[in-house]
Design an enzyme around this catalytic site. Structure first.
Site, PDB file in Angstrom:
ATOM      1  N   CYS A  40       0.862  -1.181   0.000  1.00 30.27           N
ATOM      2  CA  CYS A  40       0.000   0.000   0.000  1.00 30.27           C
ATOM      3  C   CYS A  40       0.907   1.243   0.000  1.00 30.27           C
ATOM      4  O   CYS A  40       2.123   1.124   0.158  1.00 30.27           O
ATOM      5  CB  CYS A  40      -0.913  -0.024   1.228  1.00 30.27           C
ATOM      6  SG  CYS A  40      -0.061   0.298   2.789  1.00 30.27           S
ATOM      7  N   CYS A  43       3.224   1.426   2.960  1.00 31.25           N
ATOM      8  CA  CYS A  43       4.299   0.431   2.854  1.00 31.25           C
ATOM      9  C   CYS A  43       5.420   0.963   1.958  1.00 31.25           C
ATOM     10  O   CYS A  43       6.605   0.799   2.260  1.00 31.25           O
ATOM     11  CB  CYS A  43       3.775  -0.881   2.275  1.00 31.25           C
ATOM     12  SG  CYS A  43       2.659  -1.788   3.356  1.00 31.25           S
ATOM     13  N   ARG A  47       9.361   1.793   2.836  1.00 33.42           N
ATOM     14  CA  ARG A  47      10.509   1.330   2.054  1.00 33.42           C
ATOM     15  C   ARG A  47      11.440   2.491   1.723  1.00 33.42           C
ATOM     16  O   ARG A  47      12.664   2.342   1.759  1.00 33.42           O
ATOM     17  CB  ARG A  47      10.048   0.663   0.757  1.00 33.42           C
ATOM     18  CG  ARG A  47       9.387  -0.665   0.962  1.00 33.42           C
ATOM     19  CD  ARG A  47       8.990  -1.254  -0.372  1.00 33.42           C
ATOM     20  NE  ARG A  47       8.221  -2.482  -0.189  1.00 33.42           N
ATOM     21  CZ  ARG A  47       7.837  -3.250  -1.179  1.00 33.42           C
ATOM     22  NH1 ARG A  47       8.140  -2.938  -2.429  1.00 33.42           N
ATOM     23  NH2 ARG A  47       7.148  -4.355  -0.938  1.00 33.42           N
ATOM     24  N   CYS A 105     -10.973   4.143   0.488  1.00 35.62           N
ATOM     25  CA  CYS A 105      -9.829   3.924  -0.398  1.00 35.62           C
ATOM     26  C   CYS A 105      -9.712   5.102  -1.365  1.00 35.62           C
ATOM     27  O   CYS A 105     -10.705   5.587  -1.893  1.00 35.62           O
ATOM     28  CB  CYS A 105      -9.988   2.619  -1.185  1.00 35.62           C
ATOM     29  SG  CYS A 105      -9.764   1.172  -0.143  1.00 35.62           S
ATOM     30  N   CYS A 132      -4.589   0.797   3.267  1.00 31.71           N
ATOM     31  CA  CYS A 132      -3.540   0.790   4.294  1.00 31.71           C
ATOM     32  C   CYS A 132      -4.045   0.174   5.597  1.00 31.71           C
ATOM     33  O   CYS A 132      -3.255  -0.257   6.422  1.00 31.71           O
ATOM     34  CB  CYS A 132      -3.029   2.204   4.549  1.00 31.71           C
ATOM     35  SG  CYS A 132      -2.126   2.916   3.162  1.00 31.71           S
TER      36      CYS A 132
END
Length: 176
Positions: A40, A43, A47, A105, A132
């Site tokens: 998502c 995420c 990263r 969303c 998420c």
């Protein structure tokens, strides 16, 4: 054991942290490309925080800083880790919301980056969306953002080690 940690240079701490960043990214890519878990937007931002920390630690490892250089790399590394901790914490909070309070969303991250200014994209991602809040899987009762949060806390040991090593080196120079 304390004596052995004192022998660690800022470069060693940076290399250990860089290795942990590689491990974290390897797990993320394995989960995405082998296990089929689509990341998502939060995420993806986590990263980016791992990659930013890896960049700081890679530069510290290449430079092998002493004194002020180690302090700068340690503080920058802690800042990037703190951003990751904040993102993972926000993600966990979204996952803890009751279904009736989960934000709807929104559009995909690629689409938002294409049509919106970066500041607006950041704002929308941090507010969160329904995707998420979904729990894609659990390991030992923890969701992936929970494990990522633990990873960032462990990763913080590397810039803390760089910082500690640089500060202790400065103290040794001052007393000599």
């Amino acid at each position: 054991m304390m004596r052995s940690l004192e022998a660690w240079t800022p470069r060693r701490f940076a290399l250990a942290g860089l290795g942990f960043c590689v491990l974290m990214m390897g797990v993320a890519l394995l989960l995405e490309h082998v296990m089929g878990l689509e990341p998502c937007p939060l995420c993806i931002f986590q990263r980016v925080a791992v990659l930013a920390t890896a960049l700081v630690l890679a530069l510290a490892a290449l430079h092998g800083p002493r004194g002020w250089g180690g302090i700068v790399y340690g503080v920058l590394g802690l800042l990037t880790v703190a951003v990751g901790i904040g993102l993972a914490g926000r993600h966990l909070w979204l996952q803890s919301l009751p279904p009736s309070e989960v934000p709807s969303c929104g559009p995909g991250l690629d689409y938002m980056l294409e049509i919106l200014p970066l500041q607006k994209v950041l704002s929308m991602v941090l507010v969160g969306s329904g995707e998420c809040a979904e729990v894609g899987g659990r390991l030992f009762g923890l969701s992936l953002p929970g494990w990522t949060l633990i990873g960032f806390v462990v990763l913080a040991l590397a810039p803390l080690g760089v910082l500690r090593s640089a500060l202790s080196g400065r103290r040794r120079q001052a007393t000599a």
